[in-house]
Design an enzyme around this catalytic site. Structure first.
Site, PDB file in Angstrom:
ATOM      1  N   ILE A  14       5.064   2.517  23.808  1.00 20.97           N
ATOM      2  CA  ILE A  14       5.594   3.726  24.463  1.00 20.97           C
ATOM      3  C   ILE A  14       4.450   4.681  24.796  1.00 20.97           C
ATOM      4  CG2 ILE A  14       7.128   5.722  24.145  1.00 20.97           C
ATOM      5  CD1 ILE A  14       8.702   3.842  22.155  1.00 20.97           C
ATOM      6  N   TRP A  23      -6.163   1.377  17.010  1.00 20.44           N
ATOM      7  CA  TRP A  23      -5.704   1.712  18.364  1.00 20.44           C
ATOM      8  C   TRP A  23      -6.651   2.645  19.092  1.00 20.44           C
ATOM      9  CZ3 TRP A  23      -5.563   6.894  17.920  1.00 20.44           C
ATOM     10  CH2 TRP A  23      -5.307   7.432  16.659  1.00 20.44           C
ATOM     11  N   LYS A  58      -5.287  -9.606  15.551  1.00 20.94           N
ATOM     12  CA  LYS A  58      -4.103  -8.751  15.461  1.00 20.94           C
ATOM     13  C   LYS A  58      -4.473  -7.352  15.942  1.00 20.94           C
ATOM     14  CE  LYS A  58      -2.054  -6.092  12.560  1.00 20.94           C
ATOM     15  NZ  LYS A  58      -1.586  -5.139  13.599  1.00 20.94           N
ATOM     16  N   SER A  66      -8.551   2.239   8.771  1.00 20.73           N
ATOM     17  CA  SER A  66      -8.663   3.312   7.774  1.00 20.73           C
ATOM     18  C   SER A  66      -9.234   2.808   6.452  1.00 20.73           C
ATOM     19  CB  SER A  66      -7.279   3.923   7.545  1.00 20.73           C
ATOM     20  OG  SER A  66      -6.419   2.934   7.003  1.00 20.73           O
ATOM     21  N   GLU A 123     -15.037  -1.989   8.679  1.00 23.16           N
ATOM     22  CA  GLU A 123     -15.551  -0.767   9.319  1.00 23.16           C
ATOM     23  C   GLU A 123     -14.449   0.276   9.193  1.00 23.16           C
ATOM     24  OE1 GLU A 123     -18.325   0.202  10.464  1.00 23.16           O
ATOM     25  OE2 GLU A 123     -19.480  -1.530  11.133  1.00 23.16           O
ATOM     26  N   CYS A 140     -13.671   7.637  15.096  1.00 28.72           N
ATOM     27  CA  CYS A 140     -14.126   7.508  13.699  1.00 28.72           C
ATOM     28  C   CYS A 140     -15.344   8.375  13.426  1.00 28.72           C
ATOM     29  CB  CYS A 140     -14.412   6.047  13.376  1.00 28.72           C
ATOM     30  SG  CYS A 140     -15.540   5.264  14.526  1.00 28.72           S
TER      31      CYS A 140
HETATM   32  P1  NAD Z   1      -5.052   1.527  10.097  1.00 25.31           P
HETATM   33  O1  NAD Z   1      -5.937   1.222   8.946  1.00 25.31           O
HETATM   34  O2  NAD Z   1      -3.770   2.207   9.839  1.00 25.31           O
HETATM   35  O3  NAD Z   1      -4.690   0.171  10.883  1.00 25.31           O
HETATM   36  C1  NAD Z   1      -5.682  -0.690  11.375  1.00 25.31           C
HETATM   37  C2  NAD Z   1      -5.086  -2.076  11.557  1.00 25.31           C
HETATM   38  O4  NAD Z   1      -4.717  -2.620  10.284  1.00 25.31           O
HETATM   39  C3  NAD Z   1      -3.831  -2.124  12.409  1.00 25.31           C
HETATM   40  O5  NAD Z   1      -3.911  -3.263  13.239  1.00 25.31           O
HETATM   41  C4  NAD Z   1      -2.717  -2.241  11.378  1.00 25.31           C
HETATM   42  O6  NAD Z   1      -1.555  -2.864  11.869  1.00 25.31           O
HETATM   43  C5  NAD Z   1      -3.382  -3.112  10.331  1.00 25.31           C
HETATM   44  N1  NAD Z   1      -2.830  -3.006   8.967  1.00 25.31           N
HETATM   45  C6  NAD Z   1      -2.131  -1.983   8.418  1.00 25.31           C
HETATM   46  N2  NAD Z   1      -1.862  -2.254   7.118  1.00 25.31           N
HETATM   47  C7  NAD Z   1      -2.392  -3.470   6.845  1.00 25.31           C
HETATM   48  C8  NAD Z   1      -2.482  -4.289   5.679  1.00 25.31           C
HETATM   49  N3  NAD Z   1      -1.956  -3.918   4.504  1.00 25.31           N
HETATM   50  N4  NAD Z   1      -3.132  -5.476   5.751  1.00 25.31           N
HETATM   51  C9  NAD Z   1      -3.707  -5.866   6.919  1.00 25.31           C
HETATM   52  N5  NAD Z   1      -3.653  -5.147   8.065  1.00 25.31           N
HETATM   53  C10 NAD Z   1      -3.011  -3.958   8.029  1.00 25.31           C
HETATM   54  O7  NAD Z   1      -5.944   2.360  11.136  1.00 25.31           O
HETATM   55  P2  NAD Z   1      -5.538   2.970  12.541  1.00 25.31           P
HETATM   56  O8  NAD Z   1      -4.642   4.136  12.316  1.00 25.31           O
HETATM   57  O9  NAD Z   1      -5.105   1.886  13.466  1.00 25.31           O
HETATM   58  O10 NAD Z   1      -6.970   3.474  13.069  1.00 25.31           O
HETATM   59  C11 NAD Z   1      -7.548   4.677  12.695  1.00 25.31           C
HETATM   60  C12 NAD Z   1      -8.570   4.452  11.582  1.00 25.31           C
HETATM   61  O11 NAD Z   1      -9.575   3.536  11.998  1.00 25.31           O
HETATM   62  C13 NAD Z   1      -9.316   5.734  11.243  1.00 25.31           C
HETATM   63  O12 NAD Z   1      -9.465   5.839   9.859  1.00 25.31           O
HETATM   64  C14 NAD Z   1     -10.659   5.543  11.920  1.00 25.31           C
HETATM   65  O13 NAD Z   1     -11.713   6.307  11.387  1.00 25.31           O
HETATM   66  C15 NAD Z   1     -10.875   4.060  11.729  1.00 25.31           C
HETATM   67  N6  NAD Z   1     -11.861   3.521  12.663  1.00 25.31           N
HETATM   68  C16 NAD Z   1     -13.099   3.187  12.190  1.00 25.31           C
HETATM   69  C17 NAD Z   1     -14.076   2.717  13.063  1.00 25.31           C
HETATM   70  C18 NAD Z   1     -15.459   2.355  12.594  1.00 25.31           C
HETATM   71  O14 NAD Z   1     -16.241   1.835  13.383  1.00 25.31           O
HETATM   72  N7  NAD Z   1     -15.813   2.587  11.352  1.00 25.31           N
HETATM   73  C19 NAD Z   1     -13.772   2.584  14.417  1.00 25.31           C
HETATM   74  C20 NAD Z   1     -12.499   2.931  14.873  1.00 25.31           C
HETATM   75  C21 NAD Z   1     -11.548   3.393  13.978  1.00 25.31           C
END
Ligand code: NAD
Length: 460
Positions: free
Chosen positions: A12, A136, A160, A211, A232, A264
């Site tokens: 969405i 995302w 994924k 995260s 990361e 990030c």
């Molecule tokens: P998130 O950790 O919520 O999700 C990331 C991915 O993990 C998604 O695909 C999600 O579906 C999957 N996921 C969720 N729970 C899981 C589990 N228990 N086991 C396996 N996979 C699972 O993060 P987000 O909200 O998509 O992204 C934002 C975060 O990413 C922020 O903390 C940001 O700082 C970080 N980030 C870091 C970098 C870097 O280079 N260090 C780059 C981009 C984003």
């Protein structure tokens, strides 16, 4: 933004509330069959050798360049990234594809080492099947960093994408799959259930960007089988503005609002020397007001909405608490639908939770300090360690920078390194890292084969 139904994931548009498209949700119990298919495909993929894989993957670069504008539009509609930034992400990713392939190709070459008795060859072999689990906020670049080196190393990949940006993930995988043999790159759609099932499956490496909280869960889940991980993770980057800084340049870094702060390495904390703080804070407020917010398809707009109402609410809750705790709202703070105005808070302190938790929103928090020692102590008072920046006279700033804990620190610039340097999260912002020669090598298993030095040198 997404809605998850029994069999589908509905993407969405966070700016309009309209459905952008749908993808089939992968049943978690089908993931082991997907992994088996990858395991079979990996044999032939690995047997192609580095040259074979480079030859096969090189044409992907041109195709990505062709489709980059369309992927850019999809990034804008799926997650609300402004058009210049979304187009920039897609174009940059496409333009880097070939040089990254070559960089991985070079990083994986066998390496010879010898002493007076022994000649050894270090091979960098495939690990097997790897998962690429991605966020995302950079829905094309983050997958590329996890997928490209892994494939070049001879691994098969199960990708994924985030449940917030499944269409960009699908579009990216579709381009690669125009060139890759069947089973080498497969996609799994879903949220944490699918992520967990993938991590628990019979794979050899998890390359995860996301995260800190989910990273820790993945590390725990990989523990019993000692699966390899490259994590990361999130950040809470600090910018230190020293007394001898060019305050106009420091206030222009404006790294707090890009992608609505959903980056990030966003500058979430600014520490400014007390003696220059009034002028600096006024400049930041002035420059913040120049950010045009609105419909992300309008090319003159710099920031769009938050990715979702959920992310908006997390940020607003932090903002509300900070104001209750005494932070001063200098500009912004308004919210409408999924939009949050670029916001500047002054008078912040480490007694406020907003100076500790990752915000991931367009909130710039400023705290004053006196003396380098205090600045270093404040900047380092965090479990995170992704990026950071110091503005000041070069040698002075360098002395401060070398006392900081993040993996990447910029002096009179943002934290990004030069071409070929890795992207490093230190402390709890990473476990392993990616990009550059050393980052690419984390997608491989090193093996050492040794022969007596007097024997004929074999072909590797
Ligand atoms: P998130 O950790 O919520 O999700 C990331 C991915 O993990 C998604 O695909 C999600 O579906 C999957 N996921 C969720 N729970 C899981 C589990 N228990 N086991 C396996 N996979 C699972 O993060 P987000 O909200 O998509 O992204 C934002 C975060 O990413 C922020 O903390 C940001 O700082 C970080 N980030 C870091 C970098 C870097 O280079 N260090 C780059 C981009 C984003």
């Amino acid at each position: 933004m997404t809605a998850i139904a029994t069999n589908t994931l509905e993407s969405i548009n966070p700016a309009t509330g309209e459905v952008v498209g749908t993808v089939p949700l992968t049943p978690a119990d089908e993931i082991s069959a997907i992994v088996s298919k990858a395991t079979v495909a990996q044999h032939d993929w690995n047997a192609l050798g580095l040259e074979g894989r480079l030859r096969l993957m090189r044409p992907i670069a041109d195709r990505l360049i062709e489709v980059a504008p369309e992927i850019g539009r999809l990034i804008t509609s799926e997650m609300g990234k402004s058009t210049p930034e979304a187009q920039g992400e897609a174009t940059y990713g496409a333009s880097k594809f070939e040089s990254e392939l070559v960089s991985a190709f070079e990083a994986f070459q066998p390496e010879e080492m010898a002493d007076e008795h022994t000649r050894s060859i270090l091979y960098r072999d495939a690990l097997g099947v790897s998962a690429a689990i991605t966020p995302w906020n950079f829905p094309m670049l983050m997958p590329q960093q996890c997928i490209l080196p892994s494939l070049m190393a001879g691994n098969c990949v199960i990708f994924k994408p985030s449940e917030e940006t499944p269409l960009v993930g699908q579009a990216y995988a579709d381009v690669l799959n125009e060139f890759l043999p069947e089973g080498v790159l497969q996609i799994v759609h879903g949220a944490d259930d699918q992520g967990k099932a993938l991590v628990a499956s019979d794979i050899n490496l998890v390359a995860f960007t996301g995260s800190r909280e989910v990273g820790a869960k993945i590390l725990t889940a990989c523990g019993p089988d000692l699966k390899r991980v490259v994590l990361e993770l999130g950040g809470k980057d600090a910018l230190i503005v020293l007394e001898d800084a060019d305050i106009d340049a420091a206030a222009s870094l404006q790294n707090s609002f890009r992608n609505s702060g959903q980056v990030c390495v966003s500058t979430e904390r600014i520490y400014v020397e007390d003696s220059i703080a009034d002028d600096f804070e006024n400049l930041v407020v002035e420059k913040t007001k120049e950010w045009k917010q609105g419909d992300p398809t309008d090319e003159t707009v710099k920031i769009g909405p938050m990715v979702s109402s959920m992310q908006r609410d997390i940020v607003l809750a932090q903002l509300k608490q900070a104001l209750k705790d005494g932070a001063v709202l200098r500009c912004g703070g308004e919210t409408k639908d999924n939009y949050i105005e670029p916001t500047v808070l002054t008078g912040c302190s480490h007694d406020m939770q907003i100076m500790h938790d990752e915000t991931f929103g367009p909130i710039c928090c400023i705290q004053r300090f006196t003396g380098d020692e205090e600045a270093v102590a404040l900047a380092n008072e965090t479990p995170y360690g992704l990026g950071g920046a110091v503005y000041g006279e070069t040698q002075h700033a360098m002395n401060v920078a070398r006392q900081l804990t993040p993996g990447m620190v910029g002096i009179n610039k943002g934290c990004g390194g030069s071409e070929g340097t890795p992207w490093v999260g230190a402390c709890q912002s990473g476990y392993g890292y990616h990009s550059g020669r050393d980052g690419h090598r984390q997608f491989t298993q090193v093996r050492v084969v040794s022969i007596p030095i007097h024997e004929m040198k074999p072909n590797y």
